[in-house]
Design an enzyme around this catalytic site. Structure first.
Site, PDB file in Angstrom:
ATOM      1  CG  HIS A  35      -1.504   1.215   1.501  1.00  0.00           C
ATOM      2  ND1 HIS A  35      -0.867   2.000   2.528  1.00  0.00           N
ATOM      3  CD2 HIS A  35      -2.499   2.022   1.078  1.00  0.00           C
ATOM      4  CE1 HIS A  35      -1.507   3.295   2.584  1.00  0.00           C
ATOM      5  NE2 HIS A  35      -2.529   3.242   1.599  1.00  0.00           N
TER       6      HIS A  35
ATOM      7  CB  THR B 287       2.260  11.029  -1.387  1.00  0.00           C
ATOM      8  OG1 THR B 287       2.349  10.582  -2.706  1.00  0.00           O
ATOM      9  CG2 THR B 287       3.325   9.992  -0.758  1.00  0.00           C
TER      10      THR B 287
END
Length: 290
Positions: free
Chosen positions: A122, A125
């Site tokens: 995973h 940002t």
């Protein structure tokens, strides 16, 4: 919220980077699909299908989904949304109590692999602006087999090292801090166990130097782009057993539990009118609770 030209320039730069990173990651994952050995992964290499969506209250995004032979299910999504927080949400977001308007742009991905020996991953940002602005995100690795879920396993060592290099370029105190935050965040209290082997997690990152904070967030993305394909190539040629597949399916249940009970991104998306299909695309394609 400030609407000055400087903030608009920052919003555009952040959005452009996240979309560029999406393109680089999708290309790298499709290359891995091409390289996967045919004896272990029969069929045609997968390709991303992209689907744009609009958020009625402002903004939208593009879902990128691939159901391949090596990548059983992977979503790489970008979104840029804006609008007004509900009073409930405004209380929880820095700078929103004074003015509930917000802007958020980012990339998120989750990969669930066919081979139980290739870890799930995973990464996300994001850049968020209210009357304040900040970056957040990180990356974490979830091996599905017990012997790989040890901190001294080579994949874990190399994954942590990649993010340490990205952090140390800016501040040697960041990696221990963000690594600990990741361990604390990706933990299932009801199981009393971590979701995976960790990585880094950071939020409300605003040092006062926007350009430096943006550069750091870019390097977090580049670190992922470098390390995860390396780990996939390391493991994708290993054959697996039916028992390992069973372990994988059971362990994936922890992923579902975390995302529905605790994940901030899932809750943020659902509470701000995000794309439900995109938000829940993080769910594994097959899972078991014994």
């Amino acid at each position: 919220m400030s609407t000055d030209q400087d903030l608009d320039t920052k919003k555009a730069a952040a959005r452009a980077w996240f979309e560029s990173l999406r393109d680089q990651i999708c290309a790298a994952f499709e290359q891995l699909e091409d390289e996967a050995p045919a004896d272990l992964y029969p069929g045609a290499p997968g390709r991303f299908a992209k689907k744009a969506w609009d958020r009625p209250a402002g903004g939208g995004g593009v879902m990128g989904m691939m159901h391949g032979r090596l990548f059983e299910k992977v979503g790489v999504h970008v979104s840029t949304v804006f609008g007004t927080f509900t009073p409930e949400m405004a209380k929880t977001m820095p700078g929103a109590a004074e003015d509930p308007r917000f802007f958020a742009t980012g990339i998120s991905l989750i990969a669930h692999m066919t081979n139980p020996r290739v870890p799930a991953v995973h990464m996300n940002t994001r850049f968020i602006a209210t009357t304040k602005s900040w970056f957040g995100g990180g990356g974490d690795l979830t091996p599905l087999l017990g012997y790989q879920r040890q901190q001294d396993f080579p994949d874990a060592i190399d994954f942590h090292a990649a993010y340490k290099r990205a952090c140390d370029k800016y501040d040697p105190e960041w990696h221990p801090k963000y690594k600990a935050w990741c361990d604390e965040y990706f933990f299932l209290p009801h199981r009393n166990e971590p979701r995976g082997i960790g990585g880094i997690f950071y939020d409300h990152h605003d040092s006062g130097d926007w350009a430096r904070d943006f550069a750091f967030t870019q390097d977090v993305g580049r670190a992922f782009l470098e390390i995860y394909p390396t780990l996939v190539r390391r493991r994708m040629g290993e054959a697996w057993t039916a028992d390992e597949r069973e372990q994988q399916l059971i362990q994936r249940g922890r992923y579902v539990e975390f995302n529905l009970l605790y994940d901030r991104g899932t809750m943020f998306g659902l509470k701000t009118g995000g794309n439900v299909e995109s938000i829940l695309s993080s769910m594994p394609p097959a899972v078991k609770w014994p």
